[in-house]
Design a protein around this motif. Structure first.
Motif, mmCIF file in Angstrom:
data_model
loop_
_atom_site.group_PDB
_atom_site.id
_atom_site.type_symbol
_atom_site.label_atom_id
_atom_site.label_comp_id
_atom_site.label_asym_id
_atom_site.label_seq_id
_atom_site.Cartn_x
_atom_site.Cartn_y
_atom_site.Cartn_z
ATOM 1 N N THR A 52 0.832 -1.202 0.000
ATOM 2 C CA THR A 52 0.000 0.000 0.000
ATOM 3 C C THR A 52 0.867 1.252 0.000
ATOM 4 O OG1 THR A 52 -1.778 -1.148 1.173
ATOM 5 C CG2 THR A 52 -1.775 1.261 1.268
ATOM 6 N N GLY A 53 1.897 1.246 0.831
ATOM 7 C CA GLY A 53 2.800 2.387 0.883
ATOM 8 C C GLY A 53 3.575 2.566 -0.407
ATOM 9 N N GLN A 145 16.389 4.934 13.591
ATOM 10 C CA GLN A 145 16.945 3.923 14.490
ATOM 11 C C GLN A 145 16.031 2.714 14.608
ATOM 12 O OE1 GLN A 145 17.719 5.230 18.517
ATOM 13 N NE2 GLN A 145 19.217 3.600 18.853
ATOM 14 N N TYR A 146 14.738 2.974 14.658
ATOM 15 C CA TYR A 146 13.772 1.887 14.791
ATOM 16 C C TYR A 146 12.770 1.957 13.635
ATOM 17 C CZ TYR A 146 15.665 1.839 19.508
ATOM 18 O OH TYR A 146 16.514 1.795 20.585
ATOM 19 N N THR A 147 12.454 0.809 13.074
ATOM 20 C CA THR A 147 11.511 0.729 11.961
ATOM 21 C C THR A 147 10.182 0.182 12.458
ATOM 22 O OG1 THR A 147 13.269 0.383 10.333
ATOM 23 C CG2 THR A 147 11.054 -0.320 9.713
ATOM 24 N N ALA A 151 3.888 0.460 9.829
ATOM 25 C CA ALA A 151 3.755 1.709 9.080
ATOM 26 C C ALA A 151 3.650 1.421 7.588
ATOM 27 C CB ALA A 151 4.942 2.623 9.354
ATOM 28 N N VAL A 152 2.879 2.243 6.893
ATOM 29 C CA VAL A 152 2.719 2.070 5.449
ATOM 30 C C VAL A 152 4.027 2.377 4.722
ATOM 31 C CG1 VAL A 152 1.514 2.933 3.413
ATOM 32 C CG2 VAL A 152 0.251 2.551 5.524
ATOM 33 N N ASN A 153 4.665 3.459 5.109
ATOM 34 C CA ASN A 153 5.971 3.819 4.547
ATOM 35 C C ASN A 153 6.937 4.085 5.700
ATOM 36 O OD1 ASN A 153 6.226 3.752 1.696
ATOM 37 N ND2 ASN A 153 4.774 5.446 1.528
ATOM 38 N N PRO A 154 7.463 3.031 6.313
ATOM 39 C CA PRO A 154 8.321 3.215 7.483
ATOM 40 C C PRO A 154 9.672 3.816 7.116
ATOM 41 C CG PRO A 154 8.357 0.932 6.778
ATOM 42 C CD PRO A 154 7.321 1.622 5.929
#
Length: 207
Positions: A52-53, A145-147, A151-154
């Motif tokens: 989706t992202g 630093q953290y993903t 999220a759609v677009n991390p």
């Protein structure tokens, strides 16, 4: 990644136009990123939320690609990029056929190769490693630093990305994925040398 407001405030006011070579580079960066996103979109292992992202980002780039190509052609009259190729790429994406879109994006990327000579092969030096670490810890670590897997677009882990992404694509994402502010026409605030330094740090270190 963004430079701090304090740094950006030092930049000159107004919205400077891109130089002719920058229009050409911007187009080639967009095409290289599109090819990379098309590869991920066509990969069955890519999670649905990530798709989706990717679709949203691809649609956004395609929405301005024709304008970027026209500006590039206006500033480089001796070598014209055929606009129908851009229109065909957009049409392939709208048809919702990831494999066909990937073939079209790969073909256009081959016709518009990004010049990565400054970055590939990457020259590792202690100074670049130190500069890259300082830039990352000062300006990048807050987002990268953290993903967030949901999220759609991390914001990606840049160390993992540097090791897993084809070199030309990674250079393109570093050139096209960092933005300034409206007064600088959202241009990437990092110099090529700073990007090369970040790449050295990502390649040789761990977060």
């Amino acid at each position: 990644m963004r430079r701090s407001l304090a740094v950006l405030a030092l930049l000159t006011a107004g919205a400077p136009a891109l130089a002719a070579g920058e229009y050409d580079r911007a187009l080639r960066v967009d095409v290289a990123v599109l090819q990379g996103d098309a590869r991920l979109l066509a990969d069955p292992a890519t999670p649905a939320i990530r798709r989706t992202g990717l679709q949203a980002r691809i649609a956004s780039i395609l929405g301005t690609l024709d304008m970027t190509a026209r500006e590039r052609n206006n500033h480089n009259p001796a070598t014209q990029i055929p606009l129908p190729a851009v229109a065909a790429l957009r049409a392939d994406f709208r048809q919702g056929r990831p494999e066909r879109f990937l073939r079209s994006a790969t073909s256009l990327a081959a016709a518009l190769p990004l010049d990565t000579a400054y970055f590939v092969p990457l020259v590792h030096t202690p100074q670049r490693a130190r500069t890259g670490e300082d830039l990352y810890r000062t300006l990048c670590i807050g987002c990268h630093q953290y993903t967030d897997p949901h999220a759609v677009n991390p914001a990606p882990n840049l160390f993992d990305m540097a090791r897993s992404t084809p070199p030309t694509e990674f250079v393109a994402r570093m050139l096209g994925g960092v933005h300034g502010i409206p007064r600088t026409t959202l241009k990437n605030p990092f110099s090529d040398e700073e990007i090369a330094s970040l790449m050295v740090y990502f390649a040789a270190s761990h977060p």
